[in-house]
Each structure stands twice: as C-alpha cells, then as structure tokens.
Design a protein around this motif. Sequence first.
Motif, PDB file in Angstrom:
ATOM      1  N   ARG B  44      -2.372   7.797   3.166  1.00  0.00           N
ATOM      2  CA  ARG B  44      -2.096   6.883   4.294  1.00  0.00           C
ATOM      3  C   ARG B  44      -0.784   7.309   4.928  1.00  0.00           C
ATOM      4  NH1 ARG B  44      -2.361   1.169   1.627  1.00  0.00           N
ATOM      5  NH2 ARG B  44      -1.495   0.654   3.653  1.00  0.00           N
ATOM      6  N   ARG B  50       6.085   5.656   9.558  1.00  0.00           N
ATOM      7  CA  ARG B  50       6.928   4.485   9.774  1.00  0.00           C
ATOM      8  C   ARG B  50       8.326   4.704   9.203  1.00  0.00           C
ATOM      9  NH1 ARG B  50       6.491  -1.441   9.537  1.00  0.00           N
ATOM     10  NH2 ARG B  50       8.204  -1.963   8.166  1.00  0.00           N
ATOM     11  N   GLU B 123      17.612  -1.822   1.582  1.00  0.00           N
ATOM     12  CA  GLU B 123      16.313  -2.451   1.818  1.00  0.00           C
ATOM     13  C   GLU B 123      15.535  -2.629   0.513  1.00  0.00           C
ATOM     14  OE1 GLU B 123      13.538  -0.230   4.107  1.00  0.00           O
ATOM     15  OE2 GLU B 123      12.425  -2.027   4.711  1.00  0.00           O
ATOM     16  N   THR B 130      14.863 -10.291  -3.827  1.00  0.00           N
ATOM     17  CA  THR B 130      14.081 -11.429  -3.337  1.00  0.00           C
ATOM     18  C   THR B 130      12.667 -11.431  -3.927  1.00  0.00           C
ATOM     19  OG1 THR B 130      13.502 -10.135  -1.389  1.00  0.00           O
ATOM     20  CG2 THR B 130      15.344 -11.648  -1.171  1.00  0.00           C
ATOM     21  N   GLU B 131      12.495 -10.694  -5.007  1.00  0.00           N
ATOM     22  CA  GLU B 131      11.232 -10.674  -5.766  1.00  0.00           C
ATOM     23  C   GLU B 131      10.052 -10.110  -5.001  1.00  0.00           C
ATOM     24  OE1 GLU B 131      11.123 -14.853  -7.252  1.00  0.00           O
ATOM     25  OE2 GLU B 131      11.405 -13.904  -9.194  1.00  0.00           O
ATOM     26  N   GLN B 132      10.320  -9.395  -3.880  1.00  0.00           N
ATOM     27  CA  GLN B 132       9.198  -8.817  -3.143  1.00  0.00           C
ATOM     28  C   GLN B 132       8.509  -7.726  -3.954  1.00  0.00           C
ATOM     29  OE1 GLN B 132      10.074  -7.845   1.042  1.00  0.00           O
ATOM     30  NE2 GLN B 132      11.859  -9.141   0.876  1.00  0.00           N
ATOM     31  N   SER B 134       8.368  -7.625  -7.280  1.00  0.00           N
ATOM     32  CA  SER B 134       7.586  -8.325  -8.306  1.00  0.00           C
ATOM     33  C   SER B 134       6.297  -8.867  -7.715  1.00  0.00           C
ATOM     34  CB  SER B 134       8.379  -9.495  -8.886  1.00  0.00           C
ATOM     35  OG  SER B 134       9.351  -9.040  -9.764  1.00  0.00           O
ATOM     36  N   MET B 136       4.653  -7.752  -5.252  1.00  0.00           N
ATOM     37  CA  MET B 136       3.723  -6.652  -5.021  1.00  0.00           C
ATOM     38  C   MET B 136       3.037  -6.250  -6.322  1.00  0.00           C
ATOM     39  SD  MET B 136       4.777  -3.364  -2.813  1.00  0.00           S
ATOM     40  CE  MET B 136       5.093  -4.148  -1.258  1.00  0.00           C
ATOM     41  N   GLU B 137       3.824  -6.186  -7.396  1.00  0.00           N
ATOM     42  CA  GLU B 137       3.236  -5.857  -8.691  1.00  0.00           C
ATOM     43  C   GLU B 137       2.193  -6.881  -9.097  1.00  0.00           C
ATOM     44  OE1 GLU B 137       5.965  -5.510 -11.927  1.00  0.00           O
ATOM     45  OE2 GLU B 137       6.531  -3.494 -11.311  1.00  0.00           O
ATOM     46  N   ILE B 141      -0.376  -3.974  -6.880  1.00  0.00           N
ATOM     47  CA  ILE B 141      -0.012  -2.825  -6.052  1.00  0.00           C
ATOM     48  C   ILE B 141       1.279  -2.254  -6.623  1.00  0.00           C
ATOM     49  CG2 ILE B 141       0.741  -2.095  -3.756  1.00  0.00           C
ATOM     50  CD1 ILE B 141      -0.966  -4.628  -2.839  1.00  0.00           C
ATOM     51  N   ASN B 142       1.285  -0.958  -6.887  1.00  0.00           N
ATOM     52  CA  ASN B 142       2.451  -0.344  -7.509  1.00  0.00           C
ATOM     53  C   ASN B 142       3.542  -0.111  -6.474  1.00  0.00           C
ATOM     54  OD1 ASN B 142       4.308   1.223  -8.836  1.00  0.00           O
ATOM     55  ND2 ASN B 142       2.751   2.340 -10.005  1.00  0.00           N
ATOM     56  N   PRO B 143       4.712  -0.765  -6.623  1.00  0.00           N
ATOM     57  CA  PRO B 143       5.783  -0.600  -5.624  1.00  0.00           C
ATOM     58  C   PRO B 143       6.284   0.842  -5.549  1.00  0.00           C
ATOM     59  CG  PRO B 143       6.329  -2.355  -7.174  1.00  0.00           C
ATOM     60  CD  PRO B 143       5.112  -1.680  -7.710  1.00  0.00           C
ATOM     61  N   ARG B 146       3.807   2.222  -3.055  1.00  0.00           N
ATOM     62  CA  ARG B 146       3.724   1.579  -1.750  1.00  0.00           C
ATOM     63  C   ARG B 146       5.068   1.484  -1.045  1.00  0.00           C
ATOM     64  NH1 ARG B 146       3.519  -0.549   2.344  1.00  0.00           N
ATOM     65  NH2 ARG B 146       1.847  -1.717   3.364  1.00  0.00           N
ATOM     66  N   ARG B 151       9.186   6.009   1.527  1.00  0.00           N
ATOM     67  CA  ARG B 151      10.574   6.135   1.981  1.00  0.00           C
ATOM     68  C   ARG B 151      11.155   7.471   1.557  1.00  0.00           C
ATOM     69  NH1 ARG B 151       9.271   1.133   2.056  1.00  0.00           N
ATOM     70  NH2 ARG B 151      10.284  -0.407   3.400  1.00  0.00           N
TER      71      ARG B 151
END
Lengths: 279, 266
Positions: B44, B50, B123, B130-132, B134, B136-137, B141-143, B146, B151
């Motif tokens: 992807r 991006r 970022e 902010t647990e974003q 976590s 995702m996990e 979805i593996n951070p 993703r 990056r």
Amino acid sequence: MPDLGSRHLSVVSVTNLVEITELNFGYGSRLVLKGINLTVRKGSLVAIMGLSGCGKTTLLRLIGGQLQAHEGSVMVAGQYLNNMSQSDLYALRRRLGMMFQFGALFTDLSVYDNVAFQMHEHTSLSESVIRDLTLMKLNAVGLRGVQSLMPSELSGGMARRVALARATALDPELILYDEPFAGLDPISLGVIGQLIRRLNDALGATSILVTHDVQESLKIVDYVYFVSEGVIVAQGTPEQIRASTLPFVHQFIWGEADGPMPFHYPAKTMANDLGLREA
Amino acid sequence: MVLESTLRNIRLVGDGTLKIVERIGATVVFLGLTLTQSATSFRRFDLVIREIFYAGVQSLIIILVSGLFVGMVLGLQGHETLQNYGSEQSVGVLVALSLVRELGPVVAALLFASRAGSAITAEIGLMKATEQLSAMEMMAINPMARVVAPRFWGGVISMPLLAMLFSAMGIIGGFLVAVVLIGVDDGAFWSQMQAAVDFRHDIANGIIKSLVFGIAVSAIATFEGYEASPTAEGVSGATTRTVVSSSLAILALDLVLTAFMLKGWS
Ligand SMILES: Nc1ncnc2c1ncn2[C@@H]1O[C@H](COP(=O)(O)OP(=O)(O)O)[C@@H](O)[C@H]1O
Ligand SMILES: [Mg+2]
C-alpha cells in the motif's frame, strides 16, 4: 469420558465469554493483581470497579492479550490467552472491540476515517458499503454530522462517542471499555452510559466496563466486581451491591472520605514530619 | 579515598559507554524489525507517499533556502581564496564538489533530522502516549507495519532527493555570487564544473551517503518515538534525543563513508 470433557468445554465457552481463574500479575516484582477469579456470561454487561490505580486497566489489557498472566489463566471466547501466537491473538482480537480511557482516536484521521479504519484494514468491502456502514455506526451514536471533523475539533464527550462507534465498527462479540465516564459532564455521562447498554443489547455482544463511577454504572450493568488493591473484595448484581454492608463497598458507593480506605497515605506522625519532637 | 573516587569515575565512564552501545544496538534491532514489517508499506504505497509528503515536501523550504545560502557563502569564500592563485574561474568546481560530495548530503541530513526526524519522533511518541498504538494493536493491526514502517520508508526515500535539491540550490547560489555578482566568466564557471565533477565518484557517492543518512535518521527517529515513555516529558526528551543522536550519527557515518570512498572499498 473424552466425549464428556469436550462437551463440557464447549458448553462453558458458550455461556461464559470470559473466564479468569486464579490470575496473578505484576509489573516487575510488585504484584498488581492477586488471585483474581472472574467470569463474564455471554450477553451480559459487567462492571469492574475500584479506585484509581487498583489494577483495572491492567485487567483489561490482560483480557485483550496485551499483557500475559504470570500465573493462572485467562480464557476469552473459549481460547486460553497464555502462550498464544501473535497470529492467533490477532485473529481473536478481530472479534473484540476496545474503547480506551480517553478515546485514543487516531489524531491524523478524520472522524469518518477513524470509524472506517478497521473496515479499510481488515475487510475487502467496497468503498460504498464501507461508507454506508460507517455512517450507520456514526448515526447510532448520534454523530453522523461530524464525520468530516478531525478528533482535535471534538469535545470530550463527542470524542468518546466516536470512540464508541469505532470500537463497535466490526460488530465485535466482546467490547471492553476503559473508564468510559472519566472526565465527562453529567449529560454526556448519561448519554454514554445508555449507549453502552443499548449497543451491547443491539449487537448481541458482551461488554466489560471498567470504571470508578459507581452511580452511573450501577444503573446500566448486570453484574459488578469490586477490586481493591489487586483483590476482588465483593461481587454481585447492582441490587446486592447497593444493599451491601461491607465497609469498603459502602464507603465506595456513598463516596465517604474516610473508612477502610484511609484518607491518609501511610506516613510518619505529623509532629515527626514537622520536626517538632525528636525520638 | 582517591582510589575510590577514581574507581567511581571509571565506572561512570564505563556505564555511560555501555548505555550508548546498548542504545545503538537497540536501534539496529528496531531497524531490523521495521524491515521485516515493511511488506504493508510496499503493498500500500500510498501510506509511504503520505509520509514522503510530511517528511520530504514539508522540509523543502528549509532545505532549498539553506542550500542557496550555503552555496552563496561557498561562492564568496572560494572566489576570495582562489583569487590568490589566479584561478578564480575554478570557483564553480569548488562549489560543486564541496556540495555534491559533502555539504549537500551532510547539511541536508542535519536539517532533515531537526525538521522531519523530530516531527516523526514527536508524532509516534504522542500516538503512544495517547494509547493510539495500543488501540491499533487491539484492532489486530501491527503498529510496526502500519505506523513505523511507512514513516521509515518515507524518510529514506525523501533524504537523497532533498540532498540533491540542496546541492542544486547551492550551485545556483554559488553561480549567483561568483558570476552574477562578482563577474567570473560564466562559460568557464560551468565548463570547468562539468569537466571536474565525475558522476560515479562525486554524484553517486553523494547519493549513497545521503541514503545511508536517511536510513540512520529515520531509524533513530522512529525508534525514539516508539520507545518514548508515554508522558509529556518522555516525548519531549525523545525528540531532543532524536536530534542529538541523529546529528552525531550523521557526522560519524560521514567520516567512515568518506574514508572508504576516497580509499576505495576494497
Ligand atoms: N506499564 C507499567 N509499568 C509499571 N507499573 C504500572 C504500569 N502500568 C500500571 N502500573 C501500575 O499498576 C497499578 C495498576 O495500574 P492500572 O491498571 O492502570 O490501574 P487503574 O486502571 O485501576 O487506575 C498502578 O499502581 C500503576 O502504577
Ligand atoms: Mg486505568
């Protein structure tokens, strides 16, 4: 015999979606959870209550498989989480939804993309189907109108509702809520409470709600576990809890400042600290 | 007493060294993990594009302006010195070689580390705080795949492009000062430059350098963000560490790479 055994197992996994037995867990050497036994029946909405820092979030993370039990077992949907492979764990998590303490919305995505996130990642649905589903989920929490806003533009209560829509995006069998009421005004609080109950029943899901907000959760849940210092000290239906004469439960429910949970953190005597008197 | 304090100081030095080595090792392990989780980024590619926008395009202004200034200074200084030997026409060669071989890759990477590297760390660190990550996990979805890998690749792809633009702007800056302002013959300026700059030895080596710097900066920036302790102080500390470690890594790697490139790789 083996026949009986397997039948027994399947019956258990149907009636209890979550089963925790004799669980011990700690960060480093300090035990945070001690000898926890807990079952959640399929279709029910269960609250885990306790003071801040008593280990509620830790318990949720154990159920979600983000932490591993040191001793004892955690079973979710008939599967033991101990020593589960990453791919099995991820497969199980697709059947779970979790709402984090402050929503944990993805700050770089719009409200719409937050709710559609898992559909984009996990399904091959067409864009128009995803659109319809996402708008339905947003509609269920009353926020179809904010779909194009960014999370930073939402109020706390609205962010929590979007997080609720996102947690239920793939119609999970088990929904975990970490402090859904924390920091909300009384109106948003009631709204979220009702939504949690309604979504649980509408989806035929099972929900676990971790909170220190007694009054609001007693209104909506089926069963309550009280955790204090890592141990389950009381459990029962809301009626039983309200009628409880246990000093800790009584103090907690009626919000008394002093009781079995002392107001003062253990310390030397005041005179000693102020250096008024030696020895 | 003296012995004791000496021992303590030796121990402090050893301790600090061990910590640094451990940190470098952890970063390399993290880089390896990122590479194994990179399939999503290439399947992807829009995710990477991006990030190229955020890391690369948003660094353009600072890179272009700095390049222009550095080139102008090189033009001034070079002309001043070469004049003494009566070879001020060679100022084009001096500007181009300094930029393409050294200043382009190194200065662009230093600027990239402080502009884009720190932003990547902040970022990812904030997403963790902010647990974003976590969240995702918990969505299976593996951070690493993703969030981190796109990056990383965005940075790796942006870096050589930015370094080349830096050098190009620098050469324009040198031209403006030496030819337009001072009056060096423009035919000599360009033709000597063309004759002296070798594609493989100068340009390709410069690109290799900036690619290595891009890998180092992106790995450090993503690692620091991912490992940041999930608090405000943790994230701000990690951001600072990204800039400091990246800058040191760039300069140290530059020394090693330059040595190899001048002496040959064998
Ligand atoms: N990652 C961690 N490392 C070490 N200790 C932790 C960590 N997370 C939580 N704790 C400690 O474990 C205890 C329980 O934390 P937590 O489960 O977050 O409590 P609650 O959610 O009930 O407020 C607290 O004393 C907290 O300081
Ligand atoms: Mg908590």
